[in-house]
Every structure is written in C-alpha cells, then in structure tokens.
Motif scaffolding. Structure first.
Motif, PDB file in Angstrom:
ATOM      1  N   PRO A   7       0.806  -1.233   0.000  1.00 36.13           N
ATOM      2  CA  PRO A   7       0.000   0.000   0.000  1.00 36.13           C
ATOM      3  C   PRO A   7       0.835   1.278   0.000  1.00 36.13           C
ATOM      4  O   PRO A   7       0.336   2.335  -0.388  1.00 36.13           O
ATOM      5  N   ASN A   8       2.097   1.209   0.401  1.00 34.88           N
ATOM      6  CA  ASN A   8       2.945   2.406   0.404  1.00 34.88           C
ATOM      7  C   ASN A   8       3.406   2.797  -0.987  1.00 34.88           C
ATOM      8  O   ASN A   8       3.855   3.914  -1.194  1.00 34.88           O
ATOM      9  N   ILE A   9       3.315   1.882  -1.938  1.00 36.04           N
ATOM     10  CA  ILE A   9       3.716   2.180  -3.314  1.00 36.04           C
ATOM     11  C   ILE A   9       2.491   2.701  -4.061  1.00 36.04           C
ATOM     12  O   ILE A   9       1.540   1.962  -4.309  1.00 36.04           O
ATOM     13  N   LEU A  10       2.526   3.986  -4.390  1.00 34.46           N
ATOM     14  CA  LEU A  10       1.402   4.611  -5.075  1.00 34.46           C
ATOM     15  C   LEU A  10       1.421   4.355  -6.571  1.00 34.46           C
ATOM     16  O   LEU A  10       0.374   4.293  -7.210  1.00 34.46           O
ATOM     17  N   ALA A  11       2.615   4.265  -7.144  1.00 33.76           N
ATOM     18  CA  ALA A  11       2.744   4.056  -8.582  1.00 33.76           C
ATOM     19  C   ALA A  11       4.015   3.269  -8.853  1.00 33.76           C
ATOM     20  O   ALA A  11       4.994   3.377  -8.109  1.00 33.76           O
ATOM     21  N   CYS A  12       3.974   2.481  -9.906  1.00 35.52           N
ATOM     22  CA  CYS A  12       5.144   1.721 -10.344  1.00 35.52           C
ATOM     23  C   CYS A  12       5.121   1.680 -11.860  1.00 35.52           C
ATOM     24  O   CYS A  12       4.149   1.216 -12.452  1.00 35.52           O
ATOM     25  N   ASP A  13       6.180   2.179 -12.469  1.00 38.87           N
ATOM     26  CA  ASP A  13       6.303   2.169 -13.928  1.00 38.87           C
ATOM     27  C   ASP A  13       7.537   1.368 -14.312  1.00 38.87           C
ATOM     28  O   ASP A  13       8.605   1.549 -13.722  1.00 38.87           O
ATOM     29  N   ASN A  14       7.379   0.500 -15.297  1.00 38.39           N
ATOM     30  CA  ASN A  14       8.509  -0.191 -15.909  1.00 38.39           C
ATOM     31  C   ASN A  14       9.094   0.805 -16.907  1.00 38.39           C
ATOM     32  O   ASN A  14       8.385   1.299 -17.779  1.00 38.39           O
ATOM     33  N   THR A  15      10.395   1.131 -16.760  1.00 41.27           N
ATOM     34  CA  THR A  15      10.964   2.241 -17.516  1.00 41.27           C
ATOM     35  C   THR A  15      12.151   1.821 -18.377  1.00 41.27           C
ATOM     36  O   THR A  15      12.708   0.741 -18.203  1.00 41.27           O
ATOM     37  N   TYR A  51      12.568  -0.003 -13.033  1.00 39.33           N
ATOM     38  CA  TYR A  51      11.286   0.437 -12.496  1.00 39.33           C
ATOM     39  C   TYR A  51      11.460   1.776 -11.784  1.00 39.33           C
ATOM     40  O   TYR A  51      12.499   2.037 -11.173  1.00 39.33           O
ATOM     41  N   LEU A  52      10.409   2.583 -11.826  1.00 35.06           N
ATOM     42  CA  LEU A  52      10.350   3.817 -11.058  1.00 35.06           C
ATOM     43  C   LEU A  52       9.113   3.725 -10.178  1.00 35.06           C
ATOM     44  O   LEU A  52       7.999   3.521 -10.669  1.00 35.06           O
ATOM     45  N   LEU A  53       9.332   3.848  -8.859  1.00 35.40           N
ATOM     46  CA  LEU A  53       8.245   3.758  -7.890  1.00 35.40           C
ATOM     47  C   LEU A  53       7.982   5.122  -7.278  1.00 35.40           C
ATOM     48  O   LEU A  53       8.906   5.918  -7.096  1.00 35.40           O
ATOM     49  N   GLN A  54       6.755   5.356  -6.911  1.00 39.04           N
ATOM     50  CA  GLN A  54       6.385   6.512  -6.107  1.00 39.04           C
ATOM     51  C   GLN A  54       5.903   5.943  -4.783  1.00 39.04           C
ATOM     52  O   GLN A  54       4.932   5.176  -4.739  1.00 39.04           O
ATOM     53  N   VAL A  55       6.590   6.293  -3.703  1.00 38.34           N
ATOM     54  CA  VAL A  55       6.363   5.688  -2.396  1.00 38.34           C
ATOM     55  C   VAL A  55       6.058   6.767  -1.366  1.00 38.34           C
ATOM     56  O   VAL A  55       6.685   7.822  -1.377  1.00 38.34           O
ATOM     57  N   VAL A  56       5.114   6.479  -0.473  1.00 37.44           N
ATOM     58  CA  VAL A  56       4.847   7.374   0.651  1.00 37.44           C
ATOM     59  C   VAL A  56       5.191   6.663   1.951  1.00 37.44           C
ATOM     60  O   VAL A  56       5.093   5.437   2.049  1.00 37.44           O
ATOM     61  N   ALA A  57       5.589   7.462   2.939  1.00 39.42           N
ATOM     62  CA  ALA A  57       5.902   6.939   4.267  1.00 39.42           C
ATOM     63  C   ALA A  57       5.579   8.011   5.295  1.00 39.42           C
ATOM     64  O   ALA A  57       5.483   9.196   4.964  1.00 39.42           O
ATOM     65  N   ASN A  58       5.438   7.579   6.543  1.00 43.23           N
ATOM     66  CA  ASN A  58       5.135   8.527   7.617  1.00 43.23           C
ATOM     67  C   ASN A  58       6.271   9.519   7.804  1.00 43.23           C
ATOM     68  O   ASN A  58       6.044  10.717   7.931  1.00 43.23           O
ATOM     69  N   ASP A  59       7.494   9.008   7.854  1.00 41.74           N
ATOM     70  CA  ASP A  59       8.677   9.832   8.081  1.00 41.74           C
ATOM     71  C   ASP A  59       9.886   9.082   7.531  1.00 41.74           C
ATOM     72  O   ASP A  59       9.740   7.999   6.949  1.00 41.74           O
TER      73      ASP A  59
END
Length: 154
Positions: free
Chosen positions: A93-101, A107-115
């Motif tokens: 769930p922390n990975i918002l987006a994943c593109d095969n590049t 791969y390029l990931l967009q990840v969110v975290a608390n801190d």
C-alpha cells in the motif's frame, strides 16, 4: 468505440475536474437531456475511458509526510521473477505508482511513508527483499510543485 466528439471530451474533462458532479448538472452544462447525458456517460464508462472515481486526499494530513521516487535496478528479468516482483509491488500500500521504464533503472516507484525512519524500514523490509533487485536509488521529494491525474483532453 466510435470517435469521441467535443461533448464526450467535455464530459470527460468535467468528470476529471469534479467526479461528484451530478448527471443533471452535466446535462445542463452541455445542453443535453438528462437521459442523453446518462447514455453518453454509460457509453464512455463501458468503453473503459473512465477507470473510476476517486477522492483526492491530503497525504500530509493523513500522516504520510515523506514522498520518495525510487529507481529499482534488476539483475533478473525472467517471466517468473518479474511476475513475483510485480505481485509484491501491487500488494504494497505504500507504493502509489510503479512504472517499468527505459534507461538505467528498470522500475520507477512513487512511495509514501510517515517519516524517514518509516521509509528506512520500508526499504529494509520490502524493497531489499524484492526478487531480482540489485540496486535501489531513492530521491526524496522536498516539495511537490504539481500533482494531477487530470489528462489534457480538451
């Protein structure tokens, strides 16, 4: 599907702007009957042009203060390893987006975290355990200048 006309594109654009807009308001905005507007929206939906309706949430107010763009370099590209890698990505769930590049990273990931501590744990417990990964490069977002899912269709 038949070609999209200016009304179809306008309807799609309005839905991108406000996914909660009523059929009655859309019909009025485009000088359509409510039934005609509903049929057009149903056709666009059935054709797969509308993938869903979502609320835009403020990640910071939800405690997700860190946004990271992560480049993943892989050593193995077999069908089995790739399928397992992508299955684990989809489950996180922390990975918002994943593109095969193309380019240096696979791969390029967009990840969110608390801190940053939370992100560090995520790297150790999730990213480093992904199959076939030999390199991870993290770029922490200092400030997001623009973020949109709205496509330039009109």
């Amino acid at each position: 599907m038949e070609a999209l006309d200016t009304i179809d594109l306008g309807l799609l654009d309005q839905l991108q702007q406000d996914g909660r807009v009523s059929n009655a308001k859309l019909a009025e905005r485009f000088s359509l009957s409510e039934a005609s507007c509903w049929r057009r929206l149903k056709r666009l939906d059935d054709a797969g042009l509308i993938e869903g309706y979502h609320a835009a949430l403020d990640r910071r107010k939800l405690g997700l203060g860190v946004m990271v763009y992560v480049q993943i370099m892989c050593t193995q590209h077999t069908e089995e390893v790739t399928a397992e890698f992508e299955r684990l990505i989809l489950a996180s769930p922390n990975i918002l987006a994943c593109d095969n590049t193309t380019g240096e990273a696979d791969y390029l990931l967009q990840v969110v975290a608390n801190d940053l501590d939370d992100y560090s744990r995520f790297v150790e417990k999730v990213l480093r355990k992904l199959p076939g990964v030999f390199g991870i490069r993290s770029n922490i977002s200092l400030r997001q200048v623009k973020s949109t899912k709205r496509l330039p269709i009109v």
